[in-house]
Design a protein around this motif. Structure first.
Motif, PDB file in Angstrom:
ATOM      1  N   GLY A  14      -0.723  18.054  19.756  1.00 53.43           N
ATOM      2  CA  GLY A  14      -1.852  18.929  19.447  1.00 53.43           C
ATOM      3  C   GLY A  14      -1.989  19.193  17.964  1.00 53.43           C
ATOM      4  O   GLY A  14      -2.296  20.309  17.543  1.00 53.43           O
ATOM      5  N   ILE A  15      -1.761  18.166  17.149  1.00 54.77           N
ATOM      6  CA  ILE A  15      -1.813  18.293  15.692  1.00 54.77           C
ATOM      7  C   ILE A  15      -2.828  17.299  15.140  1.00 54.77           C
ATOM      8  O   ILE A  15      -2.882  16.149  15.578  1.00 54.77           O
ATOM      9  CB  ILE A  15      -0.429  18.023  15.063  1.00 54.77           C
ATOM     10  CG1 ILE A  15       0.612  19.019  15.606  1.00 54.77           C
ATOM     11  CG2 ILE A  15      -0.487  18.108  13.540  1.00 54.77           C
ATOM     12  CD1 ILE A  15       2.023  18.729  15.163  1.00 54.77           C
ATOM     13  N   GLY A  16      -3.616  17.712  14.165  1.00 57.07           N
ATOM     14  CA  GLY A  16      -4.608  16.836  13.555  1.00 57.07           C
ATOM     15  C   GLY A  16      -4.146  16.323  12.207  1.00 57.07           C
ATOM     16  O   GLY A  16      -4.208  17.033  11.205  1.00 57.07           O
ATOM     17  N   TYR A  17      -3.663  15.082  12.185  1.00 60.63           N
ATOM     18  CA  TYR A  17      -3.241  14.453  10.931  1.00 60.63           C
ATOM     19  C   TYR A  17      -4.361  13.562  10.398  1.00 60.63           C
ATOM     20  O   TYR A  17      -5.158  13.014  11.153  1.00 60.63           O
ATOM     21  CB  TYR A  17      -2.008  13.576  11.143  1.00 60.63           C
ATOM     22  CG  TYR A  17      -0.753  14.305  11.551  1.00 60.63           C
ATOM     23  CD1 TYR A  17      -0.059  15.109  10.654  1.00 60.63           C
ATOM     24  CD2 TYR A  17      -0.242  14.161  12.845  1.00 60.63           C
ATOM     25  CE1 TYR A  17       1.109  15.762  11.028  1.00 60.63           C
ATOM     26  CE2 TYR A  17       0.924  14.807  13.226  1.00 60.63           C
ATOM     27  CZ  TYR A  17       1.591  15.613  12.318  1.00 60.63           C
ATOM     28  OH  TYR A  17       2.745  16.253  12.695  1.00 60.63           O
ATOM     29  N   ASP A  18      -4.376  13.387   9.098  1.00 58.17           N
ATOM     30  CA  ASP A  18      -5.240  12.394   8.473  1.00 58.17           C
ATOM     31  C   ASP A  18      -4.361  11.488   7.631  1.00 58.17           C
ATOM     32  O   ASP A  18      -3.211  11.827   7.329  1.00 58.17           O
ATOM     33  CB  ASP A  18      -6.307  13.070   7.611  1.00 58.17           C
ATOM     34  CG  ASP A  18      -7.513  12.180   7.379  1.00 58.17           C
ATOM     35  OD1 ASP A  18      -7.470  10.993   7.775  1.00 58.17           O
ATOM     36  OD2 ASP A  18      -8.499  12.660   6.796  1.00 58.17           O
ATOM     37  N   VAL A  19      -4.912  10.337   7.245  1.00 59.21           N
ATOM     38  CA  VAL A  19      -4.159   9.354   6.478  1.00 59.21           C
ATOM     39  C   VAL A  19      -4.934   9.001   5.225  1.00 59.21           C
ATOM     40  O   VAL A  19      -6.146   8.734   5.289  1.00 59.21           O
ATOM     41  CB  VAL A  19      -3.890   8.080   7.318  1.00 59.21           C
ATOM     42  CG1 VAL A  19      -3.304   6.976   6.451  1.00 59.21           C
ATOM     43  CG2 VAL A  19      -2.960   8.402   8.477  1.00 59.21           C
ATOM     44  N   GLU A  20      -4.261   8.994   4.097  1.00 60.02           N
ATOM     45  CA  GLU A  20      -4.889   8.652   2.820  1.00 60.02           C
ATOM     46  C   GLU A  20      -4.076   7.555   2.150  1.00 60.02           C
ATOM     47  O   GLU A  20      -2.901   7.752   1.823  1.00 60.02           O
ATOM     48  CB  GLU A  20      -4.930   9.873   1.907  1.00 60.02           C
ATOM     49  CG  GLU A  20      -5.565   9.639   0.552  1.00 60.02           C
ATOM     50  CD  GLU A  20      -7.076   9.675   0.604  1.00 60.02           C
ATOM     51  OE1 GLU A  20      -7.707   8.868  -0.097  1.00 60.02           O
ATOM     52  OE2 GLU A  20      -7.628  10.505   1.339  1.00 60.02           O
ATOM     53  N   PHE A  65       0.846  -1.193   0.000  1.00 55.87           N
ATOM     54  CA  PHE A  65       0.000   0.000   0.000  1.00 55.87           C
ATOM     55  C   PHE A  65       0.883   1.245   0.000  1.00 55.87           C
ATOM     56  O   PHE A  65       1.906   1.292   0.693  1.00 55.87           O
ATOM     57  CB  PHE A  65      -0.894   0.031   1.243  1.00 55.87           C
ATOM     58  CG  PHE A  65      -1.942  -1.047   1.287  1.00 55.87           C
ATOM     59  CD1 PHE A  65      -3.174  -0.858   0.670  1.00 55.87           C
ATOM     60  CD2 PHE A  65      -1.705  -2.243   1.939  1.00 55.87           C
ATOM     61  CE1 PHE A  65      -4.149  -1.852   0.705  1.00 55.87           C
ATOM     62  CE2 PHE A  65      -2.666  -3.239   1.989  1.00 55.87           C
ATOM     63  CZ  PHE A  65      -3.887  -3.043   1.368  1.00 55.87           C
ATOM     64  N   HIS A  66       0.466   2.242  -0.770  1.00 51.29           N
ATOM     65  CA  HIS A  66       1.139   3.533  -0.753  1.00 51.29           C
ATOM     66  C   HIS A  66       0.119   4.622  -0.448  1.00 51.29           C
ATOM     67  O   HIS A  66      -1.056   4.510  -0.831  1.00 51.29           O
ATOM     68  CB  HIS A  66       1.822   3.830  -2.091  1.00 51.29           C
ATOM     69  CG  HIS A  66       3.081   3.042  -2.301  1.00 51.29           C
ATOM     70  ND1 HIS A  66       3.164   1.973  -3.154  1.00 51.29           N
ATOM     71  CD2 HIS A  66       4.308   3.160  -1.735  1.00 51.29           C
ATOM     72  CE1 HIS A  66       4.380   1.467  -3.124  1.00 51.29           C
ATOM     73  NE2 HIS A  66       5.097   2.166  -2.272  1.00 51.29           N
ATOM     74  N   GLY A  67       0.563   5.651   0.244  1.00 48.18           N
ATOM     75  CA  GLY A  67      -0.343   6.749   0.570  1.00 48.18           C
ATOM     76  C   GLY A  67       0.407   7.941   1.124  1.00 48.18           C
ATOM     77  O   GLY A  67       1.633   8.047   0.999  1.00 48.18           O
ATOM     78  N   ARG A  68      -0.363   8.838   1.758  1.00 48.64           N
ATOM     79  CA  ARG A  68       0.223  10.069   2.286  1.00 48.64           C
ATOM     80  C   ARG A  68      -0.408  10.423   3.627  1.00 48.64           C
ATOM     81  O   ARG A  68      -1.569  10.084   3.886  1.00 48.64           O
ATOM     82  CB  ARG A  68       0.015  11.257   1.336  1.00 48.64           C
ATOM     83  CG  ARG A  68       0.861  11.204   0.085  1.00 48.64           C
ATOM     84  CD  ARG A  68       0.893  12.565  -0.593  1.00 48.64           C
ATOM     85  NE  ARG A  68       1.502  13.564   0.273  1.00 48.64           N
ATOM     86  CZ  ARG A  68       2.808  13.812   0.331  1.00 48.64           C
ATOM     87  NH1 ARG A  68       3.641  13.125  -0.420  1.00 48.64           N
ATOM     88  NH2 ARG A  68       3.286  14.740   1.133  1.00 48.64           N
ATOM     89  N   VAL A  69       0.377  11.111   4.431  1.00 48.94           N
ATOM     90  CA  VAL A  69      -0.156  11.768   5.619  1.00 48.94           C
ATOM     91  C   VAL A  69      -0.636  13.144   5.172  1.00 48.94           C
ATOM     92  O   VAL A  69       0.047  13.844   4.413  1.00 48.94           O
ATOM     93  CB  VAL A  69       0.921  11.905   6.719  1.00 48.94           C
ATOM     94  CG1 VAL A  69       0.366  12.700   7.903  1.00 48.94           C
ATOM     95  CG2 VAL A  69       1.388  10.528   7.171  1.00 48.94           C
ATOM     96  N   ILE A  70      -1.828  13.503   5.593  1.00 52.56           N
ATOM     97  CA  ILE A  70      -2.439  14.779   5.203  1.00 52.56           C
ATOM     98  C   ILE A  70      -2.555  15.679   6.434  1.00 52.56           C
ATOM     99  O   ILE A  70      -2.855  15.177   7.528  1.00 52.56           O
ATOM    100  CB  ILE A  70      -3.838  14.523   4.589  1.00 52.56           C
ATOM    101  CG1 ILE A  70      -3.685  13.635   3.336  1.00 52.56           C
ATOM    102  CG2 ILE A  70      -4.548  15.824   4.235  1.00 52.56           C
ATOM    103  CD1 ILE A  70      -4.993  13.174   2.754  1.00 52.56           C
ATOM    104  N   PRO A  71      -2.333  16.999   6.314  1.00 50.31           N
ATOM    105  CA  PRO A  71      -2.136  17.758   5.079  1.00 50.31           C
ATOM    106  C   PRO A  71      -0.770  17.493   4.465  1.00 50.31           C
ATOM    107  O   PRO A  71       0.187  17.175   5.167  1.00 50.31           O
ATOM    108  CB  PRO A  71      -2.258  19.213   5.538  1.00 50.31           C
ATOM    109  CG  PRO A  71      -1.878  19.196   6.971  1.00 50.31           C
ATOM    110  CD  PRO A  71      -2.344  17.883   7.510  1.00 50.31           C
TER     111      PRO A  71
END
Length: 250
Positions: A86-92, A6-12
């Motif tokens: 205190g950071i909001g990361y998302d994963v895609e 699997f490949h993806g990115r941490v967002i933003p």
């Protein structure tokens, strides 16, 4: 034995997130899945995610495995760092490659659910949502049900409850039971349909995580979409009960 990468990115994407094992080597973990225990090796370098999964099961559903990789592995690291800082990361996760067969799957933003029954025309739908908070909330919760697979039941039911909230205001704030009845009558909905995944949604609401198969998630999203679709047509129809011919009992 199959190897799936699997490949993806941490967002933003402007974030510079890194997670590796000692000496910069991949982190090794095993995750429990409906397909048995799967060994994984993963790294995150400059927010680029790479996960290699090795399994003996050839009957793997890639969407389910992708969700498990995110929820049981990658997000553990991004969420741990996020709450500490205190950071909001998302994963895609963008793609999956079966190294042995060469099969490549690029994931879109959609889910493979039935979308053949139409909403009002897009410009009208935007106008309706712009003037109705409950419809906006319902649409937003449906989006979250796709983007947060582990909580699909919760957000699908939240979308339905947002629609119910409109009918609560129509009943002058009387008890929920009256609002549910008004909604079912106006939109030609069966109580049994709305109750199909209420138990799972309530468990998630109270912090109990419930494993969901793709088939369960698909059904939940299709029910939520249909309720929101009927609500949009109800608003477009000057808030009058939907025709049972065009909108048979569901």
């Amino acid at each position: 034995m199959s190897t799936i990468v699997f490949h993806g990115r941490v967002i933003p994407e402007r974030a510079d997130f890194n997670a590796t094992g000692s000496g910069g080597n991949p982190i090794q973990r095993s995750i429990e899945t409906p397909f048995g225990e799967i060994g994984c090796h993963f790294t995150i370098l400059k927010s680029v995610i790479s996960v290699r999964c090795i399994t003996n099961n050839v009957e793997i559903n890639l969407e389910t495995l992708r969700n498990l990789v995110v929820n049981s592995l990658v997000s553990v690291f991004t969420d741990a760092h996020g709450i500490a800082s205190g950071i909001g990361y998302d994963v895609e996760i963008v793609s999956a490659l079966n190294v042995d067969s060469g099969y490549l799957r690029v994931f879109g933003a959609d889910e493979r659910i039935d979308t053949t029954d139409p909403f009002p025309e897009l410009a009208q739908l935007v106008q309706l949502a712009g003037s109705d908070l409950q419809l906006r909330s319902a649409m937003a919760n449906f989006r979250r049900s796709i983007r947060m697979p582990i909580e699909t039941a919760f957000y699908c039911y939240r979308a339905i409850e947002a629609v119910k909230g409109f009918f609560l205001s129509m009943t002058s704030g009387r008890k929920d039971i009256a609002a549910w009845r008004e909604m079912r009558t106006a939109l030609n909905l069966q109580q049994s349909t709305l109750a199909e995944f209420k138990v799972a949604a309530d468990q998630m609401r109270h912090g109990i995580i419930v494993d969901q198969t793709w088939g369960q998630r698909k059904r939940q999203m299709e029910i939520a979409r249909e309720v929101v679709r009927r609500f949009a047509h109800f608003l477009a129809n000057d808030k009058t009960r939907l025709s049972s011919e065009k909108f048979p009992e569901y």
